[in-house]
Design an enzyme around this catalytic site. Structure first.
Site, short mmCIF file in Angstrom:
data_model
loop_
_atom_site.label_atom_id
_atom_site.label_comp_id
_atom_site.label_asym_id
_atom_site.label_seq_id
_atom_site.Cartn_x
_atom_site.Cartn_y
_atom_site.Cartn_z
N SER A 62 1.04 -8.09 12.24
CA SER A 62 1.16 -9.19 13.22
C SER A 62 2.14 -8.87 14.34
CB SER A 62 1.59 -10.47 12.51
OG SER A 62 0.65 -10.80 11.52
N HIS A 123 6.94 -3.01 7.32
CA HIS A 123 8.36 -3.36 7.45
C HIS A 123 9.26 -2.14 7.38
CE1 HIS A 123 7.95 -7.76 7.21
NE2 HIS A 123 6.88 -7.47 6.50
N ARG A 185 10.32 -8.50 -2.78
CA ARG A 185 10.51 -8.90 -1.38
C ARG A 185 10.49 -10.42 -1.20
NH1 ARG A 185 5.53 -6.90 2.23
NH2 ARG A 185 6.04 -8.75 3.43
N ARG A 191 11.78 -15.31 5.17
CA ARG A 191 12.04 -15.57 6.59
C ARG A 191 11.97 -17.06 6.91
NH1 ARG A 191 6.52 -12.96 9.02
NH2 ARG A 191 5.08 -14.40 8.04
N ARG A 260 11.10 -3.64 10.85
CA ARG A 260 10.57 -4.91 11.37
C ARG A 260 11.61 -6.01 11.14
NH1 ARG A 260 4.77 -7.78 10.11
NH2 ARG A 260 5.62 -9.86 9.86
N PRO A 261 11.98 -6.72 12.20
CA PRO A 261 13.13 -7.62 12.11
C PRO A 261 12.94 -8.90 11.31
CG PRO A 261 12.57 -7.12 14.41
CD PRO A 261 11.45 -6.63 13.56
N ASP A 262 11.76 -9.53 11.38
CA ASP A 262 11.69 -10.93 10.96
C ASP A 262 12.08 -11.18 9.52
OD1 ASP A 262 9.35 -9.66 10.17
OD2 ASP A 262 8.06 -11.39 10.50
N ASP A 400 -4.58 -14.61 7.55
CA ASP A 400 -3.60 -13.61 7.12
C ASP A 400 -2.76 -14.10 5.95
OD1 ASP A 400 -2.28 -11.08 7.33
OD2 ASP A 400 -0.56 -12.14 8.16
#
Length: 509
Positions: A62, A123, A185, A191, A260-262, A400
């Site tokens: 995404s 990620h 995770r 998040r 990947r930051p989120d 998704d």
């Protein structure tokens, strides 16, 4: 006078394949999309690998999808950039990474490497962790501990043992490094401000408290016996002579290797922010390095690969030309239609309104496959009736987020929900004499079976995505496009010349 809006609907995780087994997209009853495909021009776009600046054969995601769509050019991703820097050798001279090394040397302290232990490439990538271990070895660092977050989402649900053994073999070979904790995770990479999850992970890596095991594999197997796959492994501490192998302590260095930051922000804030209200904890004095910038407001963080600024993204360029735009999504994909779509810029452009619909608070989205798509749709229809916007960017998260659960019937329902919503929006756009483009950022729910094993597949795919052009006077579309071609297509419809920075090309013949 009614504006003629150009509306881009991104059906997140809605890919295309001819295979029927495990294909929730083809199995779903979707009269609106089927009708659009019969009546209007459509084509397929590349949304993975080199088409979106990822390594060849790497599935899209995404973040990458929205970056490419919004930029109107191929954006080379952190994954590709970091991998290249390791092979070129620049990685080992990286200033931020070497600050972490120097701090450990100066204080005779410990280097902690945190991140998702996976070759998933969404990620993180296991090869980047190997690069960090190699760096530690080259710089003669002795105390190196891995806090391994387990995936099961961008890779097979119960594949962590393979990656644990891979990294342990590498560390044995090179002569440095041990795994200190493991954590699914679900806990390490939340998040959605579910701090009670993050706290369990924090407790393991900072306090040495949690489930206990004598090795990472033992901890994993215990979890499997409790019917918990990789993603849901409870944060577990690996013991040595009855004590935790390592905890993050004052004067240590931490490198978080997720690019990947989120899903890396919350844990980073919990460990490193001086002021933090997610849960009670002590403040630590650390040298903290993130491989990419997780959030420009994070303090006391060194960034190994800072962002490159993208000029003239679609949103910025449309704004400069005096047009009004709307971004709308539910929580799970809100960052994607704003921050990522704007090239990693948090601030809205002038004339850019944003609507955030909260995602439902359920443990997993198969329990509510419609998510909040109906609310998103109702709100958008209201906004379209204001006749204010020249451009609208919308994301439906369902294909998704529900695809990730691996529950086929739920994914089918997710697609059916989105189809209903698309129908309503298309009718409204046509009523306004506007244009609707329907696409996706990557595949997922069209391939929910791993064809080699027959087991559920919860990861994204490398399949192409649709691009449909709905208007009263649609023109033919060319083949061979990619996500970067969407923005130039939209600009053509808005009678705006393409800026020189956009290397994508209009899909209209």
């Amino acid at each position: 006078m009614s504006k003629k809006p150009v509306v881009l609907m991104i059906l997140d995780g809605f890919g295309l394949t001819n295979k029927v087994d495990g294909n929730a997209v083809s199995a779903a009853n979707k009269p609106n999309l089927d009708n659009i495909l019969k009546k209007y021009p459509h084509t397929q776009l590349g949304a993975s690998g080199m088409d979106v600046g990822l390594p060849e054969g790497q599935m899209g995601n995404s973040e990458v999808g929205h970056l490419n769509i919004g930029a109107g050019r191929i954006v080379y991703q952190a994954l590709t950039k970091i991998t290249k820097s390791i092979s070129d050798g620049d990685f080992f001279e990286n200033v931020a990474l070497n600050k972490a090394i120097e701090n450990v040397k100066k204080n005779n302290s410990t280097l902690h490497l945190l991140g998702l232990l996976s070759p998933g490439g969404v990620h993180s990538h296991i090869d980047h962790l190997k690069g960090l271990i190699k760096l530690a070895k080259e710089k003669d660092i002795k105390k190196v501990y891995i806090h391994a977050f387990l995936d099961g989402r961008d890779v097979a649900p119960s594949s962590a043992k393979e990656y644990i053994e891979d990294i342990e073999n590498y560390m044995n070979e090179i002569g440095v490094g041990e795994i200190a904790t493991i954590s699914g995770r679900y806990y390490a990479m939340d998040r959605d401000k579910r701090w009670e999850r993050v706290q369990l992970c924090y407790n393991a890596i900072v306090l040495g408290k949690g489930e206990e095991a004598n090795s990472a594999v033992e901890g994993l197997e215990k979890s499997y016996r409790d019917n918990k796959t990789d993603e849901f492994v409870l944060p577990s501490v690996v013991l040595k002579e009855g004590k935790p192998k390592a905890k993050i302590e004052n004067k240590d260095s931490v490198v978080f290797f997720n690019f990947r930051p989120d899903r890396a922000r919350e844990l980073t804030r919990a460990i490193n922010d001086k002021v933090f209200d997610g849960f009670e904890r002590e403040t630590l004095d650390l040298t903290y390095v993130t491989v990419t910038e997780y959030d420009s407001t994070l303090e006391n963080v060194e960034v190994a690969f800072p962002p490159e600024h993208l000029n003239n993204t679609l949103g910025e360029y449309v704004s400069k030309n005096g047009k009004k735009q709307l971004r709308i999504a539910e929580t799970e994909k809100y960052a994607h239609v704003t921050f990522f779509f704007n090239g990693g810029v948090e601030e809205p452009n002038e004339g850019e309104d944003r609507v955030l619909i909260p995602s439902p608070k359920v443990a997993t989205y198969d329990m509510q496959p419609e998510m909040n798509a109906y609310e998103v749709t109702d709100k958008l229809l209201e906004r379209l009736d204001e006749d204010k916007y020249d451009m609208v960017i919308l994301n439906f998260a369902n294909p998704d987020m529900v695809g990730h659960t691996g529950v086929f019937e739920a994914a089918k329902k997710a697609i059916e929900t989105v189809d209903e919503c698309v129908g309503k929006i298309v009718n409204k756009v046509l009523e306004k004499d506007g244009t609707a483009f329907i696409t996706a950022d990557h595949g997922n729910s069209e391939e929910m079976i791993d064809y080699s094993t027959g087991k559920p597949m919860t990861a994204h795919t490398t399949n192409p995505v649709p691009f449909m052009y709905v208007s009263k006077n649609s023109k033919e579309l060319r083949e061979g496009g990619k996500l970067a071609d969407i923005a130039p297509t939209m600009l053509q419809l808005m009678n705006l010349p393409k800026p020189s920075e956009m290397t994508g090309n209009s899909l209209i013949k």
